[in-house]
Design an enzyme around this catalytic site. Structure first.
Site, PDB file in Angstrom:
ATOM      1  N   ARG A 187      -1.498   9.192  12.901  1.00  0.00           N
ATOM      2  CA  ARG A 187      -0.426   8.464  12.203  1.00  0.00           C
ATOM      3  C   ARG A 187       0.120   9.201  10.977  1.00  0.00           C
ATOM      4  O   ARG A 187      -0.364  10.250  10.596  1.00  0.00           O
ATOM      5  CB  ARG A 187      -0.953   7.084  11.776  1.00  0.00           C
ATOM      6  N   ASP A 188       1.118   8.542  10.358  1.00  0.00           N
ATOM      7  CA  ASP A 188       1.701   8.950   9.076  1.00  0.00           C
ATOM      8  C   ASP A 188       2.480  10.263   9.161  1.00  0.00           C
ATOM      9  O   ASP A 188       2.229  11.203   8.393  1.00  0.00           O
ATOM     10  CB  ASP A 188       0.599   9.059   7.982  1.00  0.00           C
ATOM     11  N   GLU A 216      -5.570  10.971   6.508  1.00  0.00           N
ATOM     12  CA  GLU A 216      -4.385  10.124   6.499  1.00  0.00           C
ATOM     13  C   GLU A 216      -3.294  10.768   5.640  1.00  0.00           C
ATOM     14  O   GLU A 216      -3.572  11.597   4.767  1.00  0.00           O
ATOM     15  CB  GLU A 216      -4.727   8.739   5.939  1.00  0.00           C
ATOM     16  N   ASN A 258       0.842  -1.213   0.000  1.00  0.00           N
ATOM     17  CA  ASN A 258       0.000   0.000   0.000  1.00  0.00           C
ATOM     18  C   ASN A 258       0.869   1.251   0.000  1.00  0.00           C
ATOM     19  O   ASN A 258       1.674   1.388  -0.936  1.00  0.00           O
ATOM     20  CB  ASN A 258      -1.154  -0.030   1.004  1.00  0.00           C
ATOM     21  N   ASP A 259       0.749   2.141   0.943  1.00  0.00           N
ATOM     22  CA  ASP A 259       1.318   3.486   0.792  1.00  0.00           C
ATOM     23  C   ASP A 259       2.814   3.536   0.463  1.00  0.00           C
ATOM     24  O   ASP A 259       3.603   2.788   1.044  1.00  0.00           O
ATOM     25  CB  ASP A 259       1.185   4.274   2.100  1.00  0.00           C
ATOM     26  N   GLN A 318       4.519   0.251   2.294  1.00  0.00           N
ATOM     27  CA  GLN A 318       3.800  -0.607   3.233  1.00  0.00           C
ATOM     28  C   GLN A 318       3.649  -1.979   2.592  1.00  0.00           C
ATOM     29  O   GLN A 318       3.189  -2.096   1.437  1.00  0.00           O
ATOM     30  CB  GLN A 318       2.408  -0.012   3.500  1.00  0.00           C
ATOM     31  N   TYR A 359       3.505   1.281  10.505  1.00  0.00           N
ATOM     32  CA  TYR A 359       2.639   2.024   9.589  1.00  0.00           C
ATOM     33  C   TYR A 359       3.418   3.134   8.872  1.00  0.00           C
ATOM     34  O   TYR A 359       4.613   3.306   9.086  1.00  0.00           O
ATOM     35  CB  TYR A 359       1.442   2.584  10.366  1.00  0.00           C
ATOM     36  N   SER A 360       2.705   3.903   8.088  1.00  0.00           N
ATOM     37  CA  SER A 360       3.347   4.834   7.160  1.00  0.00           C
ATOM     38  C   SER A 360       4.159   5.920   7.836  1.00  0.00           C
ATOM     39  O   SER A 360       3.878   6.328   8.964  1.00  0.00           O
ATOM     40  CB  SER A 360       2.301   5.477   6.259  1.00  0.00           C
TER      41      SER A 360
END
Ligand code: FRU
Length: 472
Positions: A165-166, A220, A46-47, A63, A106-107
Protein backbone atom coordinates in the site's frame (compact mmCIF):
# COMPACT_ATOMS: atom_id res chain seq x y z
CA UNK A 1 -15.85 1.70 24.29
CA UNK A 2 -15.23 -1.22 21.96
CA UNK A 3 -16.40 -0.89 18.39
CA UNK A 4 -18.02 -3.68 16.42
CA UNK A 5 -17.08 -4.25 12.79
CA UNK A 6 -20.44 -2.84 11.71
CA UNK A 7 -19.76 0.36 13.65
CA UNK A 8 -16.22 0.70 12.35
CA UNK A 9 -17.07 0.18 8.70
CA UNK A 10 -19.84 2.76 8.43
CA UNK A 11 -19.54 5.32 5.70
CA UNK A 12 -20.29 8.99 5.98
CA UNK A 13 -23.12 8.31 3.52
CA UNK A 14 -24.98 6.32 6.18
CA UNK A 15 -24.79 9.02 8.83
CA UNK A 16 -27.61 11.47 9.38
CA UNK A 17 -27.03 15.20 9.71
CA UNK A 18 -28.26 14.93 13.29
CA UNK A 19 -25.72 12.24 14.18
CA UNK A 20 -22.91 14.32 12.65
CA UNK A 21 -24.08 17.33 14.64
CA UNK A 22 -23.94 15.29 17.85
CA UNK A 23 -20.37 14.18 17.01
CA UNK A 24 -19.36 17.75 16.27
CA UNK A 25 -20.78 18.96 19.57
CA UNK A 26 -18.91 16.23 21.46
CA UNK A 27 -15.64 17.14 19.70
CA UNK A 28 -16.14 20.87 20.25
CA UNK A 29 -16.55 20.25 23.99
CA UNK A 30 -13.04 18.81 24.15
CA UNK A 31 -10.19 20.59 25.86
CA UNK A 32 -6.94 20.28 23.87
CA UNK A 33 -8.38 21.26 20.46
CA UNK A 34 -5.60 22.76 18.36
CA UNK A 35 -5.17 26.40 17.40
CA UNK A 36 -2.86 26.21 14.35
CA UNK A 37 -2.53 22.54 13.44
CA UNK A 38 -4.59 20.52 10.98
CA UNK A 39 -7.02 18.48 13.08
CA UNK A 40 -10.14 16.43 12.23
CA UNK A 41 -13.58 18.05 12.66
CA UNK A 42 -14.69 14.81 14.38
CA UNK A 43 -13.29 11.29 14.56
CA UNK A 44 -9.78 10.14 13.79
CA UNK A 45 -7.11 11.62 11.56
CA UNK A 46 -4.05 9.64 10.55
CA UNK A 47 -1.63 9.86 7.62
CA UNK A 48 -1.16 12.98 5.49
CA UNK A 49 -2.16 12.08 1.90
CA UNK A 50 -1.99 13.64 -1.56
CA UNK A 51 0.17 16.56 -0.44
CA UNK A 52 0.53 18.64 -3.65
CA UNK A 53 0.95 22.22 -4.81
CA UNK A 54 -1.73 22.84 -7.42
CA UNK A 55 -3.36 26.00 -8.86
CA UNK A 56 -1.53 28.32 -6.49
CA UNK A 57 -2.40 26.40 -3.33
CA UNK A 58 -1.10 23.56 -1.25
CA UNK A 59 -3.58 20.70 -1.11
CA UNK A 60 -3.44 18.40 1.84
CA UNK A 61 -5.67 15.39 2.39
CA UNK A 62 -5.62 13.05 5.34
CA UNK A 63 -6.85 9.64 6.38
CA UNK A 64 -10.12 10.18 8.19
CA UNK A 65 -12.60 8.03 10.05
CA UNK A 66 -15.43 10.50 10.74
CA UNK A 67 -17.37 8.65 13.42
CA UNK A 68 -14.99 8.21 16.33
CA UNK A 69 -11.41 7.90 17.59
CA UNK A 70 -10.80 4.47 16.03
CA UNK A 71 -9.28 3.13 12.81
CA UNK A 72 -12.53 2.45 10.98
CA UNK A 73 -13.54 2.99 7.37
CA UNK A 74 -10.96 5.46 6.04
CA UNK A 75 -12.17 8.43 4.00
CA UNK A 76 -9.99 11.31 2.69
CA UNK A 77 -10.53 14.77 4.16
CA UNK A 78 -9.27 17.84 2.27
CA UNK A 79 -7.76 21.18 3.34
CA UNK A 80 -5.92 23.82 1.29
CA UNK A 81 -3.53 26.66 2.02
CA UNK A 82 -1.77 29.42 0.10
CA UNK A 83 1.12 29.46 2.58
CA UNK A 84 1.26 26.15 4.55
CA UNK A 85 0.19 28.02 7.66
CA UNK A 86 -3.48 29.01 7.35
CA UNK A 87 -5.67 26.18 6.12
CA UNK A 88 -9.14 26.27 4.60
CA UNK A 89 -11.50 23.41 5.28
CA UNK A 90 -12.68 21.77 2.02
CA UNK A 91 -14.63 18.92 3.55
CA UNK A 92 -14.55 15.25 2.70
CA UNK A 93 -12.99 14.58 -0.73
CA UNK A 94 -13.21 10.81 -0.97
CA UNK A 95 -15.84 8.51 0.48
CA UNK A 96 -14.89 4.88 -0.17
CA UNK A 97 -17.72 3.28 -2.12
CA UNK A 98 -16.30 0.94 -4.72
CA UNK A 99 -15.45 -2.74 -4.45
CA UNK A 100 -11.73 -1.90 -4.40
CA UNK A 101 -11.95 0.47 -1.45
CA UNK A 102 -14.94 -1.09 0.32
CA UNK A 103 -12.88 -1.28 3.55
CA UNK A 104 -11.03 1.98 3.24
CA UNK A 105 -9.48 4.48 0.87
CA UNK A 106 -6.00 4.03 2.32
CA UNK A 107 -3.01 6.32 1.97
CA UNK A 108 -1.66 7.69 -1.27
CA UNK A 109 -0.07 10.66 -2.97
CA UNK A 110 -0.91 13.48 -5.36
CA UNK A 111 0.49 14.74 -8.65
CA UNK A 112 -0.61 17.17 -11.37
CA UNK A 113 -1.34 15.92 -14.89
CA UNK A 114 -3.00 17.87 -17.72
CA UNK A 115 -3.86 20.69 -15.36
CA UNK A 116 -5.72 18.43 -12.92
CA UNK A 117 -4.80 17.18 -9.47
CA UNK A 118 -4.57 13.39 -9.55
CA UNK A 119 -4.10 11.02 -6.66
CA UNK A 120 -3.05 7.40 -6.40
CA UNK A 121 -4.19 5.61 -3.29
CA UNK A 122 -4.66 2.11 -1.94
CA UNK A 123 -8.05 0.51 -2.13
CA UNK A 124 -8.42 -1.73 0.90
CA UNK A 125 -10.93 -4.50 0.32
CA UNK A 126 -11.94 -7.34 2.64
CA UNK A 127 -13.74 -10.43 1.47
CA UNK A 128 -16.57 -11.97 3.51
CA UNK A 129 -14.04 -14.13 5.33
CA UNK A 130 -12.06 -10.94 6.08
CA UNK A 131 -9.20 -11.68 3.69
CA UNK A 132 -7.49 -8.45 2.71
CA UNK A 133 -7.04 -7.41 -0.91
CA UNK A 134 -5.01 -4.33 -1.84
CA UNK A 135 -5.16 -2.50 -5.15
CA UNK A 136 -3.81 0.88 -6.23
CA UNK A 137 -6.40 3.28 -7.60
CA UNK A 138 -6.02 6.56 -9.49
CA UNK A 139 -8.47 9.41 -8.95
CA UNK A 140 -8.89 13.01 -10.12
CA UNK A 141 -10.01 15.98 -8.02
CA UNK A 142 -13.06 17.63 -9.60
CA UNK A 143 -15.33 20.10 -7.80
CA UNK A 144 -13.69 19.24 -4.52
CA UNK A 145 -14.31 15.49 -4.82
CA UNK A 146 -11.90 12.78 -5.86
CA UNK A 147 -13.47 10.92 -8.78
CA UNK A 148 -12.24 7.44 -9.43
CA UNK A 149 -10.37 7.21 -12.73
CA UNK A 150 -8.93 3.71 -12.99
CA UNK A 151 -7.55 0.80 -11.03
CA UNK A 152 -3.90 1.18 -11.89
CA UNK A 153 -2.50 -1.85 -10.08
CA UNK A 154 -5.28 -4.40 -9.47
CA UNK A 155 -3.26 -7.07 -7.67
CA UNK A 156 -0.23 -7.74 -5.55
CA UNK A 157 2.70 -9.28 -7.48
CA UNK A 158 3.99 -12.75 -6.55
CA UNK A 159 6.33 -12.77 -3.59
CA UNK A 160 4.41 -10.20 -1.52
CA UNK A 161 1.48 -10.30 0.90
CA UNK A 162 -1.66 -8.14 0.76
CA UNK A 163 0.15 -5.63 3.00
CA UNK A 164 0.93 -3.67 -0.13
CA UNK A 165 0.00 0.00 0.00
CA UNK A 166 0.65 3.76 0.13
CA UNK A 167 1.82 4.51 -3.44
CA UNK A 168 3.94 7.64 -3.88
CA UNK A 169 4.00 8.83 -7.49
CA UNK A 170 6.56 11.05 -9.20
CA UNK A 171 7.34 12.11 -12.75
CA UNK A 172 10.87 11.73 -14.08
CA UNK A 173 11.93 12.24 -17.71
CA UNK A 174 8.32 12.09 -18.87
CA UNK A 175 7.65 8.76 -17.14
CA UNK A 176 5.63 8.12 -13.98
CA UNK A 177 7.11 6.07 -11.17
CA UNK A 178 5.32 4.81 -8.09
CA UNK A 179 6.97 3.37 -5.04
CA UNK A 180 4.75 1.11 -2.90
CA UNK A 181 5.23 -0.10 0.69
CA UNK A 182 5.28 -3.88 0.85
CA UNK A 183 5.69 -7.02 2.89
CA UNK A 184 7.48 -10.01 1.40
CA UNK A 185 5.85 -13.43 1.83
CA UNK A 186 8.55 -14.19 4.42
CA UNK A 187 7.03 -11.28 6.43
CA UNK A 188 9.81 -8.77 6.06
CA UNK A 189 9.29 -5.20 4.86
CA UNK A 190 10.53 -3.52 1.68
CA UNK A 191 9.51 -1.12 -1.09
CA UNK A 192 8.76 -1.95 -4.71
CA UNK A 193 8.76 0.19 -7.85
CA UNK A 194 6.32 0.58 -10.77
CA UNK A 195 6.55 2.58 -13.98
CA UNK A 196 3.92 3.95 -16.37
CA UNK A 197 3.92 6.26 -19.36
CA UNK A 198 0.14 6.89 -19.43
CA UNK A 199 -1.19 6.19 -15.88
CA UNK A 200 -3.24 3.27 -17.29
CA UNK A 201 -0.67 0.53 -17.78
CA UNK A 202 1.68 0.08 -14.86
CA UNK A 203 4.74 -2.17 -15.11
CA UNK A 204 6.06 -3.85 -12.00
CA UNK A 205 9.80 -3.21 -12.07
CA UNK A 206 10.59 -5.09 -8.86
CA UNK A 207 11.85 -4.50 -5.39
CA UNK A 208 14.27 -1.70 -4.60
CA UNK A 209 17.33 -3.35 -3.15
CA UNK A 210 18.61 -1.57 -0.05
CA UNK A 211 21.15 -2.62 2.55
CA UNK A 212 18.23 -3.26 4.94
CA UNK A 213 17.22 -6.78 3.92
CA UNK A 214 15.76 -7.66 7.32
CA UNK A 215 14.39 -4.49 8.85
CA UNK A 216 10.95 -4.99 10.33
CA UNK A 217 7.90 -6.81 8.98
CA UNK A 218 6.29 -4.03 6.92
CA UNK A 219 7.38 -0.72 5.39
CA UNK A 220 4.53 1.76 5.23
CA UNK A 221 4.26 5.12 3.47
CA UNK A 222 7.40 5.20 1.32
CA UNK A 223 8.49 8.45 -0.33
CA UNK A 224 11.38 8.98 -2.74
CA UNK A 225 12.81 12.32 -3.83
CA UNK A 226 15.92 14.15 -4.88
CA UNK A 227 17.39 16.61 -2.44
CA UNK A 228 20.56 18.65 -2.88
CA UNK A 229 21.91 16.24 -5.47
CA UNK A 230 21.17 13.02 -3.59
CA UNK A 231 18.19 10.71 -3.24
CA UNK A 232 16.22 10.28 -0.08
CA UNK A 233 13.99 7.32 0.74
CA UNK A 234 11.59 8.02 3.59
CA UNK A 235 9.52 5.15 4.99
CA UNK A 236 7.81 3.94 8.15
CA UNK A 237 9.01 0.48 9.14
CA UNK A 238 7.03 -1.62 11.60
CA UNK A 239 8.59 -4.23 13.86
CA UNK A 240 11.89 -2.58 14.82
CA UNK A 241 13.07 -3.31 18.36
CA UNK A 242 14.34 -0.51 20.65
CA UNK A 243 18.09 -0.04 20.35
CA UNK A 244 19.79 2.30 22.84
CA UNK A 245 17.97 5.63 22.62
CA UNK A 246 16.39 4.77 19.27
CA UNK A 247 13.14 3.11 18.18
CA UNK A 248 11.11 3.44 21.38
CA UNK A 249 7.79 4.24 19.73
CA UNK A 250 5.47 1.45 18.64
CA UNK A 251 6.45 2.09 14.98
CA UNK A 252 9.24 4.16 13.42
CA UNK A 253 9.65 6.68 10.62
CA UNK A 254 13.00 7.37 9.07
CA UNK A 255 15.12 8.02 6.03
CA UNK A 256 18.03 6.80 3.97
CA UNK A 257 20.23 9.17 1.97
CA UNK A 258 22.03 7.85 -1.11
CA UNK A 259 21.62 7.08 -4.77
CA UNK A 260 18.65 5.34 -6.37
CA UNK A 261 19.21 3.65 -9.72
CA UNK A 262 15.80 2.97 -11.27
CA UNK A 263 17.37 0.75 -13.96
CA UNK A 264 19.21 -1.65 -11.65
CA UNK A 265 16.68 -1.08 -8.81
CA UNK A 266 19.41 -0.51 -6.28
CA UNK A 267 19.56 2.11 -3.61
CA UNK A 268 23.01 2.63 -2.13
CA UNK A 269 22.78 4.56 1.10
CA UNK A 270 24.11 5.48 4.52
CA UNK A 271 22.61 4.55 7.89
CA UNK A 272 18.87 4.65 8.63
CA UNK A 273 18.07 7.78 10.60
CA UNK A 274 14.94 8.49 12.61
CA UNK A 275 13.12 11.60 11.41
CA UNK A 276 11.91 12.55 14.85
CA UNK A 277 12.96 11.58 18.37
CA UNK A 278 9.66 12.49 20.05
CA UNK A 279 6.79 10.26 21.10
CA UNK A 280 4.14 10.96 18.47
CA UNK A 281 5.28 11.00 14.87
CA UNK A 282 4.51 8.64 12.01
CA UNK A 283 3.79 8.14 8.30
CA UNK A 284 5.18 11.45 6.93
CA UNK A 285 4.79 12.56 3.32
CA UNK A 286 6.59 15.25 1.32
CA UNK A 287 5.91 17.52 -1.60
CA UNK A 288 8.08 19.91 -3.57
CA UNK A 289 7.27 23.46 -4.56
CA UNK A 290 9.56 26.24 -5.79
CA UNK A 291 12.65 24.17 -5.03
CA UNK A 292 11.58 23.54 -1.45
CA UNK A 293 10.95 20.00 -0.18
CA UNK A 294 8.33 20.11 2.58
CA UNK A 295 7.47 17.26 4.94
CA UNK A 296 4.35 16.80 7.08
CA UNK A 297 3.81 13.87 9.41
CA UNK A 298 0.97 12.37 11.39
CA UNK A 299 1.28 13.59 14.99
CA UNK A 300 0.17 10.28 16.41
CA UNK A 301 0.68 6.54 16.25
CA UNK A 302 -1.58 3.54 15.74
CA UNK A 303 -2.72 1.21 18.53
CA UNK A 304 -2.44 3.79 21.30
CA UNK A 305 -5.30 5.35 23.25
CA UNK A 306 -5.13 9.13 23.55
CA UNK A 307 -6.96 11.27 26.14
CA UNK A 308 -9.07 13.00 23.45
CA UNK A 309 -10.66 9.65 22.60
CA UNK A 310 -13.34 10.29 25.20
CA UNK A 311 -14.34 13.41 23.26
CA UNK A 312 -14.71 11.42 20.06
CA UNK A 313 -11.67 12.67 18.17
CA UNK A 314 -7.96 11.93 17.82
CA UNK A 315 -4.74 13.32 16.34
CA UNK A 316 -3.45 16.11 14.12
CA UNK A 317 -0.82 16.66 11.45
CA UNK A 318 2.59 18.10 12.33
CA UNK A 319 3.77 21.52 11.25
CA UNK A 320 5.32 21.52 7.78
CA UNK A 321 9.11 21.24 7.77
CA UNK A 322 11.57 22.15 5.05
CA UNK A 323 14.15 19.45 4.32
CA UNK A 324 17.69 19.99 3.10
CA UNK A 325 20.89 17.97 3.10
CA UNK A 326 23.81 19.96 4.46
CA UNK A 327 27.28 18.41 4.82
CA UNK A 328 25.70 15.01 4.28
CA UNK A 329 23.13 15.44 7.08
CA UNK A 330 19.39 15.85 6.81
CA UNK A 331 18.13 19.14 8.28
CA UNK A 332 14.50 19.83 9.10
CA UNK A 333 13.37 23.38 9.77
CA UNK A 334 9.90 24.78 10.34
CA UNK A 335 8.66 26.56 7.19
CA UNK A 336 9.65 30.25 7.30
CA UNK A 337 5.96 31.21 6.89
CA UNK A 338 5.37 30.19 10.52
CA UNK A 339 6.61 33.60 11.62
CA UNK A 340 3.44 35.17 10.12
CA UNK A 341 1.56 33.64 13.08
CA UNK A 342 3.57 35.64 15.62
CA UNK A 343 1.54 38.00 17.75
CA UNK A 344 2.85 39.79 20.83
CA UNK A 345 6.13 38.86 22.53
CA UNK A 346 5.37 37.30 25.89
CA UNK A 347 9.01 36.79 26.79
CA UNK A 348 12.26 38.40 25.74
CA UNK A 349 14.83 37.63 28.41
CA UNK A 350 18.35 36.42 28.95
CA UNK A 351 20.25 34.99 31.86
CA UNK A 352 20.57 31.75 33.80
CA UNK A 353 17.05 31.67 35.12
CA UNK A 354 13.79 32.76 33.53
CA UNK A 355 10.25 32.25 34.73
CA UNK A 356 7.19 33.57 32.92
CA UNK A 357 3.48 32.88 32.45
CA UNK A 358 2.80 31.49 28.98
CA UNK A 359 -0.14 31.73 26.60
CA UNK A 360 -1.92 28.54 25.56
CA UNK A 361 -0.14 28.51 22.18
CA UNK A 362 3.22 29.95 21.33
CA UNK A 363 6.57 29.83 19.61
CA UNK A 364 9.80 30.02 21.59
CA UNK A 365 13.36 30.57 20.38
CA UNK A 366 16.13 29.81 22.81
CA UNK A 367 19.90 30.05 22.42
CA UNK A 368 22.34 28.84 25.05
CA UNK A 369 26.09 28.84 25.67
CA UNK A 370 26.12 25.03 25.34
CA UNK A 371 26.14 24.01 29.00
CA UNK A 372 23.48 22.14 31.04
CA UNK A 373 19.95 23.45 31.25
CA UNK A 374 16.47 22.48 32.24
CA UNK A 375 13.41 23.96 30.54
CA UNK A 376 10.00 23.29 32.05
CA UNK A 377 7.09 23.95 29.72
CA UNK A 378 3.36 23.84 30.52
CA UNK A 379 4.18 24.00 34.23
CA UNK A 380 1.30 24.13 36.75
CA UNK A 381 2.05 22.90 40.31
CA UNK A 382 3.95 19.58 39.99
CA UNK A 383 2.96 19.23 36.37
CA UNK A 384 5.36 20.10 33.52
CA UNK A 385 7.01 18.87 30.39
CA UNK A 386 10.74 18.91 31.01
CA UNK A 387 13.40 19.39 28.34
CA UNK A 388 16.74 18.70 30.01
CA UNK A 389 20.23 18.96 28.58
CA UNK A 390 23.25 17.21 30.08
CA UNK A 391 26.29 18.76 28.39
CA UNK A 392 28.87 16.30 29.75
CA UNK A 393 26.86 13.33 28.46
CA UNK A 394 25.89 15.32 25.34
CA UNK A 395 22.28 14.20 25.78
CA UNK A 396 19.00 16.00 25.41
CA UNK A 397 16.04 14.41 27.20
CA UNK A 398 12.35 15.12 26.80
CA UNK A 399 10.53 14.02 29.92
CA UNK A 400 6.76 13.62 29.70
CA UNK A 401 6.46 11.73 33.03
CA UNK A 402 4.53 14.52 34.81
CA UNK A 403 3.35 16.52 31.85
CA UNK A 404 -0.39 16.23 32.28
CA UNK A 405 -2.77 13.36 31.68
CA UNK A 406 -0.61 10.24 31.22
CA UNK A 407 -1.03 7.97 28.17
CA UNK A 408 1.07 5.46 26.20
CA UNK A 409 3.25 5.06 29.29
CA UNK A 410 4.06 1.44 28.35
CA UNK A 411 6.38 2.93 25.70
CA UNK A 412 8.27 4.95 28.32
CA UNK A 413 7.88 8.55 29.41
CA UNK A 414 11.24 9.95 28.31
CA UNK A 415 13.03 10.22 24.97
CA UNK A 416 16.74 11.00 24.71
CA UNK A 417 18.95 12.06 21.84
CA UNK A 418 22.75 12.26 21.76
CA UNK A 419 23.36 15.80 20.54
CA UNK A 420 25.32 18.92 21.59
CA UNK A 421 22.65 21.52 22.11
CA UNK A 422 23.07 25.24 21.53
CA UNK A 423 19.56 26.20 20.49
CA UNK A 424 15.93 25.12 20.63
CA UNK A 425 13.02 26.31 18.54
CA UNK A 426 9.77 25.19 20.12
CA UNK A 427 6.17 25.34 18.92
CA UNK A 428 3.50 24.76 21.55
CA UNK A 429 -0.14 24.27 20.58
CA UNK A 430 -2.96 23.37 22.99
CA UNK A 431 -1.88 19.72 23.20
CA UNK A 432 1.40 19.41 21.30
CA UNK A 433 5.04 20.38 21.43
CA UNK A 434 7.38 20.35 18.45
CA UNK A 435 10.98 21.00 19.40
CA UNK A 436 13.59 21.74 16.70
CA UNK A 437 17.16 21.45 17.97
CA UNK A 438 20.20 23.40 16.67
CA UNK A 439 18.52 24.96 13.65
CA UNK A 440 17.05 21.74 12.25
CA UNK A 441 19.63 19.16 13.28
CA UNK A 442 16.97 17.12 15.12
CA UNK A 443 13.25 17.36 15.90
CA UNK A 444 11.07 15.92 18.65
CA UNK A 445 7.29 15.92 18.27
CA UNK A 446 4.92 14.97 21.04
CA UNK A 447 1.39 15.23 22.30
CA UNK A 448 0.74 16.40 25.82
CA UNK A 449 -2.57 16.83 27.62
CA UNK A 450 -2.04 19.48 30.28
CA UNK A 451 -4.53 20.90 32.76
CA UNK A 452 -6.55 23.92 31.70
CA UNK A 453 -5.01 26.28 34.28
CA UNK A 454 -2.61 29.05 33.32
CA UNK A 455 0.87 27.67 32.78
CA UNK A 456 4.42 28.83 33.31
CA UNK A 457 7.70 28.40 31.53
CA UNK A 458 10.70 27.89 33.83
CA UNK A 459 14.23 27.93 32.60
CA UNK A 460 17.37 27.26 34.57
CA UNK A 461 20.99 26.60 33.60
CA UNK A 462 23.31 27.73 30.82
CA UNK A 463 23.31 31.43 30.03
CA UNK A 464 20.56 31.70 27.49
CA UNK A 465 18.34 34.09 25.58
CA UNK A 466 14.66 33.30 25.29
CA UNK A 467 12.20 34.99 22.95
CA UNK A 468 8.60 33.88 22.73
CA UNK A 469 5.59 34.92 20.68
CA UNK A 470 1.94 34.26 21.35
CA UNK A 471 0.04 32.30 18.66
CA UNK A 472 -3.68 32.25 18.20
C1 FRU B 1 -0.08 4.14 8.15
C2 FRU B 1 -1.20 3.32 7.52
C3 FRU B 1 -0.97 3.13 6.04
C4 FRU B 1 -2.36 2.89 5.53
C5 FRU B 1 -3.17 3.82 6.39
C6 FRU B 1 -4.56 3.35 6.70
O1 FRU B 1 -0.49 4.77 9.33
O2 FRU B 1 -1.33 2.08 8.18
O3 FRU B 1 -0.07 2.09 5.73
O4 FRU B 1 -2.49 3.17 4.18
O5 FRU B 1 -2.46 3.98 7.59
O6 FRU B 1 -5.27 4.33 7.37
Amino acid sequence: MSWTKAERYRSLRDVSALEMETLRTKTAASPWRFGYHIQPPTGLLNDPNGFTYYNGEYHMFYQWFPLGPVHGLKHWYHVTSPDLVTWTDRGVALVPETTEDSHGAYSGSGFVKDGELHVMYTGNHRTDDWTRHASQVIGVLRDGKIERRNVAIPDVPAGYTEHFRDPKVWLEDGVYYAVVGAQRTDETGCVVLYRSSDLDEWTFLGEIETGLEQFGYMWECPDVFELNGQHVLVFSPQGIEPDGHQYHNIYQSGFLIGKLDVETLTFTHGVFGELDFGFDFYAPQTTEQGGRRVLVGWMGLPEIEYPTDRFGWAHALTLPRVLTIEDGSLKQRPVAEMTTLRQDKFVNASGKSVSVATPERYELEMKTDGSDFSLDLLQVGDESLVIRYDASAGELTIDRTNAGEPFATEYGTTRTKAIHVTSLHVFVDSSSVECFVNDGEAVATLRVFPSELEKQLRYEGATASLTGWTYQ
